[in-house]
Design a protein around this motif. Sequence first.
Motif, PDB file in Angstrom:
ATOM      1  N   SER A 287     -18.923   8.934   6.157  1.00 51.28           N
ATOM      2  CA  SER A 287     -17.872   7.921   6.201  1.00 51.28           C
ATOM      3  C   SER A 287     -18.374   6.712   6.964  1.00 51.28           C
ATOM      4  N   ASP A 290     -13.113   3.484   8.408  1.00 52.43           N
ATOM      5  CA  ASP A 290     -11.930   4.251   8.810  1.00 52.43           C
ATOM      6  C   ASP A 290     -11.045   4.450   7.587  1.00 52.43           C
ATOM      7  N   PRO A 291     -10.656   5.705   7.263  1.00 50.07           N
ATOM      8  CA  PRO A 291      -9.889   5.947   6.034  1.00 50.07           C
ATOM      9  C   PRO A 291      -8.521   5.272   6.034  1.00 50.07           C
ATOM     10  N   VAL A 292      -7.957   4.971   7.189  1.00 45.92           N
ATOM     11  CA  VAL A 292      -6.630   4.371   7.250  1.00 45.92           C
ATOM     12  C   VAL A 292      -6.713   2.844   7.301  1.00 45.92           C
ATOM     13  N   LYS A 294      -9.461   0.984   7.002  1.00 50.07           N
ATOM     14  CA  LYS A 294     -10.570   0.459   6.193  1.00 50.07           C
ATOM     15  C   LYS A 294     -11.559  -0.387   6.997  1.00 50.07           C
TER      16      LYS A 294
END
Length: 967
Positions: A287, A290-292, A294
């Motif tokens: 990754s 950040d997945p939330v 971005k």
Amino acid sequence: MDRYVKLFLLPSINNNIIKMAKRIFISYRRTRQQEVDHAVSLLRRAGVECFCDVEEIDLLEDFPVKIGQAIADSHVMLCWWSADYSESDHCMRELTVAWQYAYALSRSVGQKIWILNCEGGTDHIVAGEFNSQNFLSPPLPGKELEWVSFLVQKLANVPEGETLGMRVPMIGSPDLTNIPRPPVEFTGRNRELWQIHRYFSPTQISDAGNAVAVRTHGMGGVGKTTLASAYAFNFSLAYPGGIFWLNFADYDPMSPDLSSAKEAWLNAVTQALSRHPWVHDLNPQLSLFDPVTKAPLPAETVRIQLSKLLSRCGSYLWVLDNVPVLMPLDEREKILAFWRAPTDVINSSQGPRSMGCTLVTTRDSSGCAGFSEVYLDVLEKSSALKLLGKFKAIDGTEILAAHQIIEMVGSHTLALTLIGHRLKNASMGYQKMLFDLENLGTLKRLETIANYLRPRLGARAQGIVASFSLSVNSLGRNAIDVLELLCAFAPNVPIPLGLVKALFPNDARNDNLDAALAELADRSLVKIDSTSSSGSNNCVEIHPLLAEFVLRSIAKPVQDLRDRIAVEIFSKIRLARDPKQHKNIYYYASQARPLVASVSKVLGIQLGLFLGMYEHARGQYKVAEAYEEKALRTAQEMYGPYENTVIVAMNNLADTKRALGDYQKAMELQRIVLESALLELDGDPETVIIARLKLAASLRREESLDEALEHAKIAFDLSHSIYGANAGISLDARNDLALILADRGDVLIACEMLKEVIDGFKKITNENEKIMSPVSLDSAIKNLSFLQSQIGILSTNHELHLIKESNDKYLPTNHPDNITVQTSIASFLRKDQKFEEARKLLEETLELAQATVGTEVEEYWMIKNNLANVHMNLGNSEIERELDTEVYQWRFKSRGKYHSDTLTSAFGLAQSYLKSKDIEAVVRVLTETGLLSLLGPEKYENNAKKKRLKENIEEMRNRLVEFGVNL
């Protein structure tokens, strides 16, 4: 031809060891041909097929297809690793190809590639993962059978069908999509590739646990990135874990710190992994955002993820490209520690094992803890020529132009690439390209050239400008001041540090000069060579592309800087006269050559005079002539016909014309010089004396002996009355007068006068007087030896050998002074009836003369004439006649039909025919060459040569009567 030969087995070797023929490819340098041939013979007698190519490989040729096929068809490669093995790009390429085949079969490449060390130590071997403990030795005398038996047994362990090429290696695998592919024209760097690979080898890591990071550094634009990409592609099989390319070209802060460096690293990693499966699989393992939110994840977080992934992948290559100069040093150490491969060395039960190997390209030349160093210099000349040839074939008519192009750009890789693409895509040849480059200066105005080539090369041209800009903008003020001065010098030519310092005599900046130079060298903007033991030739070098960029950028008037340089160079003009001083001003002259055309006209004249004297003293008369003719033309345009500078240029040119044998033009100029000197009412009498002596010398060569004697006597009387008998100029006059008297027949008187000249010069202690005197002690000794050899006296032979020994200390072998001495020594050898020794020495001297002064100079033909005489003594009549004919034809063309030298050659030819009793040929030579004209009433009392010739012809005519011929 290729050598695939199977011979009988040695009796003491078990024939069953090898059940079928196996082939060894022998990779070696031609310098070890004899010992390799011996080893190949032993192996073939044992039934081992050997491929041992004996054809010379064309330097312009790519890696030969037949060599690659021979490697693939062989079971094993044997590298005969001599001290010069790695200097051969072809040898190292052979090793690379064999390594790729061997690695495709098994990682135990030592089973398929054998290193034979034929030297004492192992420092000369750069063979990657091959362990020095397993190096083979060449066969020793008396131990040949043991050596062959060992290799035969070793070869028996290789599976019969397993040739090196049985499995085609997938070069460039694994996926290298984000790695800049090396250009197809990449050439000449195989040694550096193996230097890098050696540092990444397990044996090196075992010796030094941190030896898993390599820095390649060097001057901007010489191919550091290309080298790294070539290593990645050629040795990708060694890195099953992948190759990761991080580019830091956009990162060059004024004050680098760890925080900004981490951000730059994260940007580089993101770009490097933009298409990697770890990021783009349906179930990504890595990754970056950040997945939330971005937003990019912290660099530390990404690095921890990478460390875990990479530790499971096996060995991998981690490339940090375009790393800028990072200062201060303590901050640089922190930055590089974070940037380098996330996993370096893994300790296992087998010992330390490399996981991540870090390869850095940078302009920074300062050392760094934990990194091994590979300095990347400009290409060698042969590799540079091959590089150009990859773009456009170089035929025999353009090879010289190609060499000159390489010289102009200093073998700079990117500059040659620019030129090569232009040659390839435009309808022009190397001559036209050379013409264009010369008109531009030395790659005049880099930005103009970059714009000119951008449509054909894209970003390549701009990349050079960018690399220079990054380097220069990071410098301090003092370093920039020094760089601006250095760029005003002739680029691509070593700049004497003494000359640089002389331009800062009392300036406060002089205190900072050394520090500024150190800063420039630290950033690879210049290269300092301080290896000279005397310090006189310590130099600094700067690349022409960089120089053009800086000159384009600065506001200072470049003309003023160059004029200052020219004035300082001209101050060394007295040293230019003395070839024994040339080692101290070699780089001054190198700088002067290109500066002639870029300084003011006045200084251009002075530099032309300097270079004319310098080249004349070196014996490069045609080169001197070109400089002096241009200086004279320019001076006449500026000052008119009789100004002092014009007369000086005319005088110097006359000396050179005389050295070239153009006595008519020399006399024309010398008469003007003398007339001008006589018109100067307050002039220096020394000028008049020297002018008369030089005119007299030319008149003597043209056999105007009466006028020559008149001028020489006036000069002799004037010098003695003003300066005394022992002054250098008086000795010059005595020397010249003696030579004229000798030509008139007074040889004994001339010899006594020359002895007085020699004694006088031995007493002179004033070095300036020695340098300024046209005649030297050595010249007087050579003149005396020549006259004495004519009358059979050998007393000066020992002194000639002393001169030769002295010359050898200061002068090159092919210097005209050495050539003259060798010719004189050969004359003594002939007089002493040592004809074979004389022949060998004259043949060697003739070859030197041809290479140095050329074939249009009298000295060359005098040597050939002497060689003809020696062949006459040896009884080689055909060779003698052939040489006599050549000498006669040249003298007829250059000196005229009735000059005594021409007639002497004709008589020698007639003598040769008479010895073989070819009477018809004798008569033809006598009647057609003008020899019979000497039999008139004139007695030639004042021309010893013609008088002697007349006597000889009369004797020959009397002999012809015996054969029934009356002339």
